[in-house]
Design a protein around this motif. Structure first.
Motif, PDB file in Angstrom:
ATOM      1  N   ASP A   1      10.051 -11.653   1.542  1.00  0.00           N
ATOM      2  CA  ASP A   1      10.238 -11.630   0.093  1.00  0.00           C
ATOM      3  C   ASP A   1      10.244 -10.198  -0.429  1.00  0.00           C
ATOM      4  O   ASP A   1      11.044  -9.849  -1.310  1.00  0.00           O
ATOM      5  N   LEU A   2       9.378  -9.360   0.120  1.00  0.00           N
ATOM      6  CA  LEU A   2       9.290  -7.980  -0.358  1.00  0.00           C
ATOM      7  C   LEU A   2      10.519  -7.162   0.026  1.00  0.00           C
ATOM      8  O   LEU A   2      10.868  -6.197  -0.659  1.00  0.00           O
ATOM      9  N   ARG A   3      11.184  -7.536   1.108  1.00  0.00           N
ATOM     10  CA  ARG A   3      12.406  -6.820   1.499  1.00  0.00           C
ATOM     11  C   ARG A   3      13.470  -6.901   0.403  1.00  0.00           C
ATOM     12  O   ARG A   3      14.329  -6.026   0.291  1.00  0.00           O
ATOM     13  N   LYS A   4      13.410  -7.951  -0.411  1.00  0.00           N
ATOM     14  CA  LYS A   4      14.413  -8.161  -1.462  1.00  0.00           C
ATOM     15  C   LYS A   4      14.097  -7.369  -2.727  1.00  0.00           C
ATOM     16  O   LYS A   4      14.900  -7.337  -3.657  1.00  0.00           O
ATOM     17  N   GLN A   5      12.910  -6.757  -2.774  1.00  0.00           N
ATOM     18  CA  GLN A   5      12.490  -6.062  -3.988  1.00  0.00           C
ATOM     19  C   GLN A   5      12.687  -4.555  -3.856  1.00  0.00           C
ATOM     20  O   GLN A   5      12.678  -4.002  -2.755  1.00  0.00           O
ATOM     21  N   ASN A   6      12.858  -3.922  -5.000  1.00  0.00           N
ATOM     22  CA  ASN A   6      12.948  -2.463  -5.048  1.00  0.00           C
ATOM     23  C   ASN A   6      11.554  -1.926  -5.364  1.00  0.00           C
ATOM     24  O   ASN A   6      11.129  -1.909  -6.513  1.00  0.00           O
ATOM     25  N   ILE A   7      10.835  -1.506  -4.341  1.00  0.00           N
ATOM     26  CA  ILE A   7       9.427  -1.128  -4.481  1.00  0.00           C
ATOM     27  C   ILE A   7       9.314   0.391  -4.535  1.00  0.00           C
ATOM     28  O   ILE A   7       9.817   1.107  -3.664  1.00  0.00           O
ATOM     29  N   TYR A   8       8.632   0.879  -5.561  1.00  0.00           N
ATOM     30  CA  TYR A   8       8.459   2.322  -5.743  1.00  0.00           C
ATOM     31  C   TYR A   8       7.383   2.870  -4.809  1.00  0.00           C
ATOM     32  O   TYR A   8       7.542   3.929  -4.198  1.00  0.00           O
ATOM     33  N   ALA A   9       6.253   2.167  -4.711  1.00  0.00           N
ATOM     34  CA  ALA A   9       5.141   2.625  -3.872  1.00  0.00           C
ATOM     35  C   ALA A   9       4.210   1.456  -3.595  1.00  0.00           C
ATOM     36  O   ALA A   9       4.210   0.452  -4.313  1.00  0.00           O
ATOM     37  N   ILE A  10       3.422   1.601  -2.542  1.00  0.00           N
ATOM     38  CA  ILE A  10       2.389   0.623  -2.211  1.00  0.00           C
ATOM     39  C   ILE A  10       1.039   1.321  -2.237  1.00  0.00           C
ATOM     40  O   ILE A  10       0.843   2.337  -1.563  1.00  0.00           O
ATOM     41  N   LEU A  11       0.121   0.793  -3.035  1.00  0.00           N
ATOM     42  CA  LEU A  11      -1.264   1.250  -3.036  1.00  0.00           C
ATOM     43  C   LEU A  11      -2.098   0.216  -2.295  1.00  0.00           C
ATOM     44  O   LEU A  11      -1.841  -0.989  -2.415  1.00  0.00           O
ATOM     45  N   PHE A  12      -3.077   0.673  -1.540  1.00  0.00           N
ATOM     46  CA  PHE A  12      -3.898  -0.284  -0.799  1.00  0.00           C
ATOM     47  C   PHE A  12      -5.310   0.254  -0.623  1.00  0.00           C
ATOM     48  O   PHE A  12      -5.527   1.464  -0.508  1.00  0.00           O
ATOM     49  N   ASP A  13      -6.260  -0.661  -0.648  1.00  0.00           N
ATOM     50  CA  ASP A  13      -7.640  -0.314  -0.323  1.00  0.00           C
ATOM     51  C   ASP A  13      -7.716   0.044   1.153  1.00  0.00           C
ATOM     52  O   ASP A  13      -6.982  -0.519   1.982  1.00  0.00           O
ATOM     53  N   VAL A  14      -8.610   0.953   1.509  1.00  0.00           N
ATOM     54  CA  VAL A  14      -8.687   1.420   2.887  1.00  0.00           C
ATOM     55  C   VAL A  14      -8.899   0.281   3.877  1.00  0.00           C
ATOM     56  O   VAL A  14      -8.436   0.349   5.023  1.00  0.00           O
ATOM     57  N   SER A  15      -9.569  -0.794   3.450  1.00  0.00           N
ATOM     58  CA  SER A  15      -9.787  -1.929   4.349  1.00  0.00           C
ATOM     59  C   SER A  15      -8.580  -2.860   4.424  1.00  0.00           C
ATOM     60  O   SER A  15      -8.454  -3.630   5.378  1.00  0.00           O
ATOM     61  N   ALA A  16      -7.714  -2.808   3.423  1.00  0.00           N
ATOM     62  CA  ALA A  16      -6.534  -3.684   3.375  1.00  0.00           C
ATOM     63  C   ALA A  16      -5.396  -3.043   4.163  1.00  0.00           C
ATOM     64  O   ALA A  16      -4.382  -2.612   3.611  1.00  0.00           O
ATOM     65  N   VAL A  17      -5.553  -3.002   5.483  1.00  0.00           N
ATOM     66  CA  VAL A  17      -4.630  -2.246   6.336  1.00  0.00           C
ATOM     67  C   VAL A  17      -3.213  -2.798   6.296  1.00  0.00           C
ATOM     68  O   VAL A  17      -2.258  -2.096   6.655  1.00  0.00           O
ATOM     69  N   TRP A  18      -3.048  -4.042   5.840  1.00  0.00           N
ATOM     70  CA  TRP A  18      -1.706  -4.611   5.734  1.00  0.00           C
ATOM     71  C   TRP A  18      -0.856  -3.841   4.720  1.00  0.00           C
ATOM     72  O   TRP A  18       0.361  -3.826   4.835  1.00  0.00           O
ATOM     73  N   GLY A  19      -1.495  -3.188   3.761  1.00  0.00           N
ATOM     74  CA  GLY A  19      -0.739  -2.366   2.818  1.00  0.00           C
ATOM     75  C   GLY A  19      -0.052  -1.212   3.518  1.00  0.00           C
ATOM     76  O   GLY A  19       1.119  -0.910   3.258  1.00  0.00           O
ATOM     77  N   LYS A  20      -0.771  -0.566   4.429  1.00  0.00           N
ATOM     78  CA  LYS A  20      -0.169   0.535   5.192  1.00  0.00           C
ATOM     79  C   LYS A  20       0.928   0.015   6.119  1.00  0.00           C
ATOM     80  O   LYS A  20       1.995   0.624   6.240  1.00  0.00           O
ATOM     81  N   PHE A  21       0.677  -1.125   6.771  1.00  0.00           N
ATOM     82  CA  PHE A  21       1.690  -1.699   7.655  1.00  0.00           C
ATOM     83  C   PHE A  21       2.969  -2.025   6.877  1.00  0.00           C
ATOM     84  O   PHE A  21       4.083  -1.738   7.332  1.00  0.00           O
ATOM     85  N   LEU A  22       2.819  -2.632   5.702  1.00  0.00           N
ATOM     86  CA  LEU A  22       3.994  -2.989   4.897  1.00  0.00           C
ATOM     87  C   LEU A  22       4.747  -1.744   4.447  1.00  0.00           C
ATOM     88  O   LEU A  22       5.980  -1.747   4.364  1.00  0.00           O
ATOM     89  N   GLY A  23       4.021  -0.664   4.162  1.00  0.00           N
ATOM     90  CA  GLY A  23       4.688   0.580   3.811  1.00  0.00           C
ATOM     91  C   GLY A  23       5.570   1.081   4.935  1.00  0.00           C
ATOM     92  O   GLY A  23       6.705   1.527   4.710  1.00  0.00           O
ATOM     93  N   GLU A  24       5.069   1.010   6.164  1.00  0.00           N
ATOM     94  CA  GLU A  24       5.866   1.427   7.321  1.00  0.00           C
ATOM     95  C   GLU A  24       7.078   0.519   7.512  1.00  0.00           C
ATOM     96  O   GLU A  24       8.197   0.984   7.738  1.00  0.00           O
ATOM     97  N   ILE A  25       6.847  -0.781   7.435  1.00  0.00           N
ATOM     98  CA  ILE A  25       7.927  -1.744   7.682  1.00  0.00           C
ATOM     99  C   ILE A  25       9.033  -1.608   6.642  1.00  0.00           C
ATOM    100  O   ILE A  25      10.229  -1.651   6.966  1.00  0.00           O
TER     101      ILE A  25
END
Length: 474
Positions: free
Chosen positions: A105-129
């Motif tokens: 679903d996120l691939r279809k969106q125009n995302i400016y940036a991802i913020l994530f809590d240090v424990s929410a490592v999926w935020g960093k993974f999604l940024g890479e992907i």
């Protein structure tokens, strides 16, 4: 007047920012002012958390998405196994479920940036992907290996957890293998998951409070200080007048939202303070049956929920587990602390508070005696230097960048270079940890230096100085 109101309206369509967090008040609460400011600046912010946080997050005018709406992730609010390897395993397992559930679903969106809590490592993974810049938010201290391993208690905990955490580590590696196979992720260590962002990192404290902050490159880290204003509540049914009537003698006891299921500790506190000169406010959590604690003395107010900010303004000493949220609020209101840490993170926080002369670390609550805790309370109330030191930290919060600086950093995130030095330093960090356990000493371990962010050491960009934050597990 209409023209003025129109000018006050935020700009629109600056872009979509995703914010990923874990379901803990100590991680969500510090971010709320930042989210509100980003919305006001004209960004569409979509906040991901558990549904119980919906009202809090929507109060910032952000949109809200519950993890349960697209995956079956089950965050355990009260873990029976607090092994640090188990924590890492639970986070990487959650990461797989969340990434699988939302990435298409996120691939279809125009995302400016991802913020994530240090424990929410999926935020960093999604940024890479998704090839989107990321900003990591540290609700507390950004750990430094020299500081972490200066504590024998912490070293013992790491050793104990490593000895018993083999199965957790094995399962984490299995999840990593699946993630690496499904997605274009850079290789990472499952024992060093919580490494922040290679783009930018927001730390919700001041450089003065952060240990070894001179080793952290200010082009990659912003020490913005805590933000509390959006959490101000109206305590309409709480007897604040009783606290005013006992000014100078008020002791506040709270062990946070995660560790309130321990009635023995609360009865211990009642027995300890019932015949003292102090007036005690004790927060026992919404799940504790107050009637089970027995007769409540006249010098106590015991509640399942306490309006903490209002109480701290009237408090002389704060007895706490040492969560960073409580520490920041206590320093903001110039209240010295008695610390009874339960976790590695809290032990480090407590050590830092004691080193700065802002409180007394008595060790885990299971080992503390009534005599020691009453003596410590009397000491921090009677000794002026404790409040003088807490005032210094409060002043450092006031001088920190704040929400405005954080918003500015996010607005310029696309101009940031990926700081490979941050990631490269992690390899050095891990090597230093191994050397510690093999030799018992660090090579070239300098004394903690000047914490002035204007000093040349604090702005060094060399990889030898730039020890990125991490959960430093050998």
């Amino acid at each position: 007047k209409e023209e003025e109101e129109e000018k006050e309206q935020p700009a629109v369509n600056k872009g979509t920012i995703l914010f990923f967090n874990v379901p803990l008040h100590g991680h969500v609460n510090p971010t709320l002012d930042l989210v509100a400011a980003l919305v006001k600046a004209g960004y569409r912010v979509v906040y991901y958390a558990e549904k119980k946080f919906k009202d809090l997050c929507c109060a910032t005018n952000a949109e809200f998405v519950a993890y349960s709406s697209f995956c079956d992730v089950d965050f355990k609010a009260s873990r029976t196994d607090r092994n640090i390897y188990n924590t890492a395993k639970e986070m990487i397992e959650a990461a797989e479920l969340i990434v699988d559930g939302c990435v298409e679903d996120l691939r279809k969106q125009n995302i400016y940036a991802i913020l994530f809590d240090v424990s929410a490592v999926w935020g960093k993974f999604l940024g890479e992907i998704l090839n989107v810049p990321t900003v990591c938010c540290f609700p507390g201290l950004a750990p430094q290996w020299r500081f972490a391993f200066s504590s024998t208690t912490v070293v013992s905990r790491f050793l104990k957890d490593r000895y018993s955490g083999g199965d957790h580590l094995r399962r984490s590696k299995e999840v990593k293998a699946r993630l690496m196979k499904k997605y274009p992720l850079k290789d990472f260590s499952v024992t060093m998951l919580f490494t922040g962002s290679p783009y930018y990192n927001l730390v919700f404290t001041s450089r003065e409070f952060q240990p070894y902050s001179q080793n952290m490159d200010q082009t990659n880290f912003l020490f913005m200080g805590p933000s509390l204003s959006i959490r101000q509540s109206q305590a309409t049914d709480f007897p604040l007048q009783l606290l005013d009537d006992n000014a100078g003698k008020v002791v506040y006891i709270s062990m946070g939202t995660l560790y309130t299921q321990d009635p023995k500790f609360f009865t211990f506190c009642i027995e300890t303070f019932k015949n003292t000169e102090y007036f005690v406010v004790m927060s026992v959590g919404r799940t504790t049956d107050i009637a089970s604690l027995g007769e409540i003395p006249n010098n106590f107010v015991v509640r399942g929920f306490v309006p903490q900010l209002e109480v701290l303004q009237r408090t002389s000493a704060f007895v706490s587990h040492g969560g960073m949220n409580g520490i920041s609020e206590s320093m903001f209101f110039n209240v010295p602390m008695i610390l009874l840490p339960k976790t590695v993170e809290q032990e480090l926080n407590a050590n830092r508070m004691e080193k700065l002369g802002c409180g007394i670390n008595l060790g885990p609550q299971e080992t503390v005696t009534g005599k020691n805790i009453v003596r410590a309370v009397g000491q921090v109330i009677a000794t002026p230097t404790f409040r003088e030191n807490t005032q210094k930290i409060r002043d450092s919060f006031a001088k920190a960048g704040g929400v405005a600086a954080a918003v500015d950093a996010v607005e310029h995130i696309h101009e940031k270079e990926i700081r490979q030095g941050v990631m490269a330093a992690l390899a050095e960090t891990q090597q230093n940890v191994y050397e510690y356990f093999s030799t018992g000493a660090f090579a070239e371990d300098p004394a903690e230096g000047d914490q002035d962010s204007s000093s040349s050491s604090s702005s060094s960009s060399s990889s030898s100085k730039d020890h990125g934050p991490s959960l430093f597990i050998p």
